[in-house]
Enzyme design. Structure first.
Site, PDB file in Angstrom:
ATOM      1  CB  SER A  46      16.683   2.125 -15.579  1.00 11.55           C
ATOM      2  OG  SER A  46      15.527   1.525 -16.076  1.00 11.55           O
ATOM      3  NE  ARG A  76      10.220   3.296  -9.498  1.00 11.24           N
ATOM      4  CZ  ARG A  76      11.274   3.745 -10.152  1.00 11.24           C
ATOM      5  NH1 ARG A  76      12.353   2.985 -10.246  1.00 11.24           N
ATOM      6  NH2 ARG A  76      11.292   4.923 -10.711  1.00 11.24           N
ATOM      7  CG  HIS A  89      10.555  -0.810 -16.892  1.00 11.41           C
ATOM      8  ND1 HIS A  89      11.922  -0.752 -17.010  1.00 11.41           N
ATOM      9  CD2 HIS A  89      10.177   0.386 -16.379  1.00 11.41           C
ATOM     10  CE1 HIS A  89      12.358   0.451 -16.617  1.00 11.41           C
ATOM     11  NE2 HIS A  89      11.313   1.155 -16.218  1.00 11.41           N
ATOM     12  CE  LYS A 119      16.799  10.292 -18.155  1.00  9.06           C
ATOM     13  NZ  LYS A 119      15.441   9.963 -17.734  1.00  9.06           N
TER      14      LYS A 119
HETATM   15  P1  ADP Z   1      11.422   7.714 -17.097  1.00  6.11           P
HETATM   16  O1  ADP Z   1      12.774   8.150 -17.577  1.00  6.11           O
HETATM   17  O2  ADP Z   1      10.289   8.285 -17.879  1.00  6.11           O
HETATM   18  O3  ADP Z   1      11.215   7.803 -15.611  1.00  6.11           O
HETATM   19  P2  ADP Z   1      11.744   4.861 -16.737  1.00  6.11           P
HETATM   20  O4  ADP Z   1      12.220   3.952 -17.811  1.00  6.11           O
HETATM   21  O5  ADP Z   1      12.673   5.082 -15.585  1.00  6.11           O
HETATM   22  O6  ADP Z   1      11.375   6.189 -17.485  1.00  6.11           O
HETATM   23  O7  ADP Z   1      10.354   4.379 -16.158  1.00  6.11           O
HETATM   24  C1  ADP Z   1       9.222   4.238 -16.973  1.00  6.11           C
HETATM   25  C2  ADP Z   1       8.012   3.942 -16.104  1.00  6.11           C
HETATM   26  O8  ADP Z   1       8.197   2.716 -15.427  1.00  6.11           O
HETATM   27  C3  ADP Z   1       7.751   4.980 -15.017  1.00  6.11           C
HETATM   28  O9  ADP Z   1       6.361   5.128 -14.853  1.00  6.11           O
HETATM   29  C4  ADP Z   1       8.340   4.363 -13.777  1.00  6.11           C
HETATM   30  O10 ADP Z   1       7.699   4.818 -12.606  1.00  6.11           O
HETATM   31  C5  ADP Z   1       8.042   2.897 -14.035  1.00  6.11           C
HETATM   32  N1  ADP Z   1       8.980   2.035 -13.345  1.00  6.11           N
HETATM   33  C6  ADP Z   1      10.305   2.176 -13.223  1.00  6.11           C
HETATM   34  N2  ADP Z   1      10.850   1.187 -12.477  1.00  6.11           N
HETATM   35  C7  ADP Z   1       9.823   0.395 -12.100  1.00  6.11           C
HETATM   36  C8  ADP Z   1       9.719  -0.769 -11.276  1.00  6.11           C
HETATM   37  N3  ADP Z   1      10.766  -1.321 -10.679  1.00  6.11           N
HETATM   38  N4  ADP Z   1       8.490  -1.316 -11.112  1.00  6.11           N
HETATM   39  C9  ADP Z   1       7.418  -0.745 -11.709  1.00  6.11           C
HETATM   40  N5  ADP Z   1       7.435   0.360 -12.449  1.00  6.11           N
HETATM   41  C10 ADP Z   1       8.631   0.931 -12.663  1.00  6.11           C
END
Ligand code: ADP
Length: 157
Positions: free
Chosen positions: A128, A90, A17, A41
């Site tokens: 995450s 990803r 992120h 959630k």
């Molecule tokens: P959500 O619950 O909306 O999927 P996340 O917190 O999991 O929220 O992810 C938020 C954004 O960050 C999404 O667009 C996701 O694709 C992106 N993201 C998650 N992990 C990574 C990563 N390792 N590298 C780049 N972008 C990521």
């Protein structure tokens, strides 16, 4: 001013992120990292903890702010006058998921564009949910999250 909302659960925020935010600062004037407070959630980390971590990580960067929201993402964007939604991609699985949300958001609010950044190759496997699994097994997460989060998690578990 080009303002983008980076919406997500950030449960917890990872170096993946962080890299998306860093790279997007080259495209936008201001980025709002917006934690979706999703009632359906159940989160692992409390929303206040997630918000505090982000505030701490970006405290010296006036071009990044942190917020939480509980309405539709496009409604939230309108409320704060942001014309862009930022998302990371990803894998092809991410693409299918993001395509549907992005097209729905475009249908709901045609003046807001979703901008996707491809993940750095080195971060493709970081999520995450995997970080949460590692925490449950009390292993080290310091390579996958910003230092302040790793340090706090060490104290918490
Ligand atoms: P959500 O619950 O909306 O999927 P996340 O917190 O999991 O929220 O992810 C938020 C954004 O960050 C999404 O667009 C996701 O694709 C992106 N993201 C998650 N992990 C990574 C990563 N390792 N590298 C780049 N972008 C990521």
């Amino acid at each position: 001013m080009k303002k983008a909302v980076f919406p997500g659960s950030f449960d917890p925020f990872t170096v993946g992120h962080q890299s998306i935010v860093q790279r997007a600062l080259g495209l936008f004037d201001h980025i709002v990292i917006a934690i979706g407070d999703n009632l359906e959630k159940k989160s692992f980390f409390d929303i206040e903890i997630r918000k505090n971590w982000l505030n701490e990580i970006y405290k010296d960067n006036p071009r990044v702010s942190v917020d939480a929201f509980s309405q539709l993402t496009v409604d939230y964007c309108n409320e704060i006058d942001a014309k862009f939604i930022l998302r990371g991609l990803r894998t092809s699985a991410d693409f299918e998921f993001e395509r549907q949300i992005g097209q729905m958001n475009k249908n709901l609010q045609s003046n807001i564009e979703t901008v996707f950044l491809l993940t750095d190759a080195a971060h493709t496997y970081i999520s995450s949910s995997i970080v949460r699994e590692i925490i449950k097994f009390k292993a080290d997460i310091s390579k996958f999250v910003p230092k302040i989060i790793a340090d706090d998690v060490k104290k918490m578990f």
